[in-house]
Motif scaffolding. Structure first.
Motif, PDB file in Angstrom:
ATOM      1  N   MET A 111       0.844  -1.202   0.000  1.00  0.00           N
ATOM      2  CA  MET A 111       0.000   0.000   0.000  1.00  0.00           C
ATOM      3  C   MET A 111       0.873   1.243   0.000  1.00  0.00           C
ATOM      4  SD  MET A 111      -1.003  -0.515   3.980  1.00  0.00           S
ATOM      5  CE  MET A 111      -0.647  -2.255   3.856  1.00  0.00           C
ATOM      6  N   LYS A 112       0.277   2.372  -0.303  1.00  0.00           N
ATOM      7  CA  LYS A 112       0.962   3.651  -0.136  1.00  0.00           C
ATOM      8  C   LYS A 112       0.867   4.040   1.328  1.00  0.00           C
ATOM      9  CE  LYS A 112       0.360   5.660  -4.688  1.00  0.00           C
ATOM     10  NZ  LYS A 112      -0.268   6.723  -5.472  1.00  0.00           N
ATOM     11  N   ASP A 113       1.931   4.637   1.820  1.00  0.00           N
ATOM     12  CA  ASP A 113       1.951   5.138   3.183  1.00  0.00           C
ATOM     13  C   ASP A 113       1.235   6.490   3.204  1.00  0.00           C
ATOM     14  OD1 ASP A 113       3.009   4.816   5.927  1.00  0.00           O
ATOM     15  OD2 ASP A 113       4.169   6.609   5.438  1.00  0.00           O
ATOM     16  N   ALA A 114       1.022   7.041   4.395  1.00  0.00           N
ATOM     17  CA  ALA A 114       0.455   8.394   4.506  1.00  0.00           C
ATOM     18  C   ALA A 114       1.333   9.385   3.750  1.00  0.00           C
ATOM     19  CB  ALA A 114       0.319   8.789   5.968  1.00  0.00           C
ATOM     20  N   ASP A 115       2.646   9.167   3.787  1.00  0.00           N
ATOM     21  CA  ASP A 115       3.582   9.920   2.950  1.00  0.00           C
ATOM     22  C   ASP A 115       3.533   9.252   1.585  1.00  0.00           C
ATOM     23  OD1 ASP A 115       5.740  10.884   1.507  1.00  0.00           O
ATOM     24  OD2 ASP A 115       7.170  10.728   3.164  1.00  0.00           O
ATOM     25  N   GLU A 116       2.895   9.846   0.623  1.00  0.00           N
ATOM     26  CA  GLU A 116       2.641   9.237  -0.691  1.00  0.00           C
ATOM     27  C   GLU A 116       3.911   8.805  -1.417  1.00  0.00           C
ATOM     28  OE1 GLU A 116      -0.422   9.119  -2.776  1.00  0.00           O
ATOM     29  OE2 GLU A 116      -1.641   9.385  -0.987  1.00  0.00           O
ATOM     30  N   ARG A 117       5.079   9.272  -0.979  1.00  0.00           N
ATOM     31  CA  ARG A 117       6.336   8.867  -1.621  1.00  0.00           C
ATOM     32  C   ARG A 117       6.833   7.526  -1.094  1.00  0.00           C
ATOM     33  NH1 ARG A 117       9.611  13.793   0.316  1.00  0.00           N
ATOM     34  NH2 ARG A 117       8.331  13.200   2.068  1.00  0.00           N
ATOM     35  N   VAL A 118       6.201   7.009  -0.056  1.00  0.00           N
ATOM     36  CA  VAL A 118       6.657   5.780   0.592  1.00  0.00           C
ATOM     37  C   VAL A 118       5.686   4.646   0.285  1.00  0.00           C
ATOM     38  CG1 VAL A 118       7.144   4.682   2.824  1.00  0.00           C
ATOM     39  CG2 VAL A 118       7.791   7.075   2.440  1.00  0.00           C
ATOM     40  N   ARG A 119       6.254   3.502  -0.087  1.00  0.00           N
ATOM     41  CA  ARG A 119       5.464   2.281  -0.268  1.00  0.00           C
ATOM     42  C   ARG A 119       5.662   1.431   0.983  1.00  0.00           C
ATOM     43  NH1 ARG A 119       4.011   5.396  -3.366  1.00  0.00           N
ATOM     44  NH2 ARG A 119       3.738   5.158  -5.599  1.00  0.00           N
ATOM     45  N   HIS A 120       4.564   0.858   1.447  1.00  0.00           N
ATOM     46  CA  HIS A 120       4.560   0.087   2.694  1.00  0.00           C
ATOM     47  C   HIS A 120       4.083  -1.325   2.379  1.00  0.00           C
ATOM     48  CE1 HIS A 120       2.762  -0.233   7.055  1.00  0.00           C
ATOM     49  NE2 HIS A 120       3.735  -1.100   6.841  1.00  0.00           N
ATOM     50  N   GLY A 121       4.906  -2.298   2.708  1.00  0.00           N
ATOM     51  CA  GLY A 121       4.518  -3.695   2.591  1.00  0.00           C
ATOM     52  C   GLY A 121       4.303  -4.274   3.969  1.00  0.00           C
ATOM     53  N   VAL A 122       3.341  -5.167   4.079  1.00  0.00           N
ATOM     54  CA  VAL A 122       3.031  -5.807   5.357  1.00  0.00           C
ATOM     55  C   VAL A 122       3.021  -7.314   5.150  1.00  0.00           C
ATOM     56  CG1 VAL A 122       1.287  -6.111   7.163  1.00  0.00           C
ATOM     57  CG2 VAL A 122       1.671  -3.843   6.161  1.00  0.00           C
ATOM     58  N   VAL A 123       3.846  -7.996   5.925  1.00  0.00           N
ATOM     59  CA  VAL A 123       3.882  -9.462   5.910  1.00  0.00           C
ATOM     60  C   VAL A 123       3.337  -9.918   7.256  1.00  0.00           C
ATOM     61  CG1 VAL A 123       5.328 -11.514   5.691  1.00  0.00           C
ATOM     62  CG2 VAL A 123       5.946  -9.416   4.432  1.00  0.00           C
ATOM     63  N   THR A 124       2.225 -10.654   7.222  1.00  0.00           N
ATOM     64  CA  THR A 124       1.604 -11.149   8.441  1.00  0.00           C
ATOM     65  C   THR A 124       1.965 -12.625   8.607  1.00  0.00           C
ATOM     66  OG1 THR A 124      -0.238  -9.616   8.123  1.00  0.00           O
ATOM     67  CG2 THR A 124      -0.575 -11.397   9.698  1.00  0.00           C
ATOM     68  N   ILE A 125       2.443 -12.957   9.799  1.00  0.00           N
ATOM     69  CA  ILE A 125       2.946 -14.291  10.072  1.00  0.00           C
ATOM     70  C   ILE A 125       2.230 -14.876  11.282  1.00  0.00           C
ATOM     71  CG2 ILE A 125       5.010 -15.602  10.746  1.00  0.00           C
ATOM     72  CD1 ILE A 125       6.600 -13.209   9.495  1.00  0.00           C
ATOM     73  N   LYS A 126       1.879 -16.136  11.178  1.00  0.00           N
ATOM     74  CA  LYS A 126       1.315 -16.874  12.314  1.00  0.00           C
ATOM     75  C   LYS A 126       2.448 -17.676  12.956  1.00  0.00           C
ATOM     76  CE  LYS A 126      -1.980 -20.589  13.248  1.00  0.00           C
ATOM     77  NZ  LYS A 126      -2.969 -21.460  12.621  1.00  0.00           N
ATOM     78  N   ALA A 127       2.598 -17.552  14.256  1.00  0.00           N
ATOM     79  CA  ALA A 127       3.645 -18.262  14.990  1.00  0.00           C
ATOM     80  C   ALA A 127       3.009 -19.136  16.063  1.00  0.00           C
ATOM     81  CB  ALA A 127       4.600 -17.279  15.646  1.00  0.00           C
ATOM     82  N   MET A 128       3.469 -20.361  16.163  1.00  0.00           N
ATOM     83  CA  MET A 128       3.060 -21.262  17.233  1.00  0.00           C
ATOM     84  C   MET A 128       4.283 -21.548  18.086  1.00  0.00           C
ATOM     85  SD  MET A 128      -0.150 -21.798  16.643  1.00  0.00           S
ATOM     86  CE  MET A 128      -0.447 -23.121  17.765  1.00  0.00           C
ATOM     87  N   VAL A 129       4.184 -21.256  19.398  1.00  0.00           N
ATOM     88  CA  VAL A 129       5.320 -21.411  20.309  1.00  0.00           C
ATOM     89  C   VAL A 129       4.877 -22.184  21.545  1.00  0.00           C
ATOM     90  CG1 VAL A 129       7.023 -20.197  21.718  1.00  0.00           C
ATOM     91  CG2 VAL A 129       6.314 -19.212  19.529  1.00  0.00           C
ATOM     92  N   GLU A 130       5.655 -23.210  21.871  1.00  0.00           N
ATOM     93  CA  GLU A 130       5.465 -23.909  23.139  1.00  0.00           C
ATOM     94  C   GLU A 130       6.343 -23.202  24.166  1.00  0.00           C
ATOM     95  OE1 GLU A 130       6.445 -27.987  22.428  1.00  0.00           O
ATOM     96  OE2 GLU A 130       4.508 -28.390  21.505  1.00  0.00           O
ATOM     97  N   VAL A 131       5.730 -22.798  25.260  1.00  0.00           N
ATOM     98  CA  VAL A 131       6.422 -22.015  26.270  1.00  0.00           C
ATOM     99  C   VAL A 131       7.214 -22.962  27.182  1.00  0.00           C
ATOM    100  CG1 VAL A 131       6.142 -20.389  28.170  1.00  0.00           C
ATOM    101  CG2 VAL A 131       4.645 -20.242  26.146  1.00  0.00           C
ATOM    102  N   GLY A 132       8.519 -22.635  27.345  1.00  0.00           N
ATOM    103  CA  GLY A 132       9.417 -23.478  28.136  1.00  0.00           C
ATOM    104  C   GLY A 132       9.351 -23.192  29.601  1.00  0.00           C
TER     105      GLY A 132
END
Length: 132
Positions: A111-132
């Motif tokens: 997407m475009k950022d609020a600053d129109e000169r900046v492009r913003h990418g978003v990578v969403t990750i699902k993490a599964m962690v067993e707590v030690g």
């Protein structure tokens, strides 16, 4: 060590060590300094929910990796998000105090950022962690 903090450090370390990504960006930041040089990658918001089983404490996280580019168009932003995806999707990251079960890239957005000169990418990750 807190599972969220330990995983964040491990992911940032893995991204900074991923040669194809680092050939495109200047750095991967946990906290972006005011003088950061584009393009770069930064840690975004995260959300954790309990995912305990009968005999194991566990967490499921939704993590966001942000990509920032000033190149006109989305080519560079897209190349960077793809490099992040390749570095992290089902990556065998080892944690010292907790156990990473899996990382899965769930979504990539540009997407475009609020600053129109900046492009913003978003990578969403699902993490599964067993707590030690």
């Amino acid at each position: 060590m807190n599972a969220s903090h330990e995983l964040r450090k491990a992911i940032i370390t893995a991204l900074n060590a991923h040669a194809p990504l680092m050939a495109i960006v200047t750095k991967v930041y946990d906290d972006v300094p005011p003088n950061a040089v584009f393009p770069y990658v930064s840690w975004g918001p995260e959300q954790w929910i309990n995912d305990d089983a009968d005999c194991q404490e566990a967490l499921e996280g939704s993590l966001q990796i942000d990509v920032w580019s000033k190149e006109i168009g989305y080519r560079q932003c897209s190349e960077i998000t793809d490099a992040v995806r390749k570095a992290l999707n089902h990556a065998p990251i080892t944690l010292a105090d907790n156990a990473l079960v899996d990382l899965e890239v769930e979504q990539i957005r540009h997407m475009k950022d609020a600053d129109e000169r900046v492009r913003h990418g978003v990578v969403t990750i699902k993490a599964m962690v067993e707590v030690g």
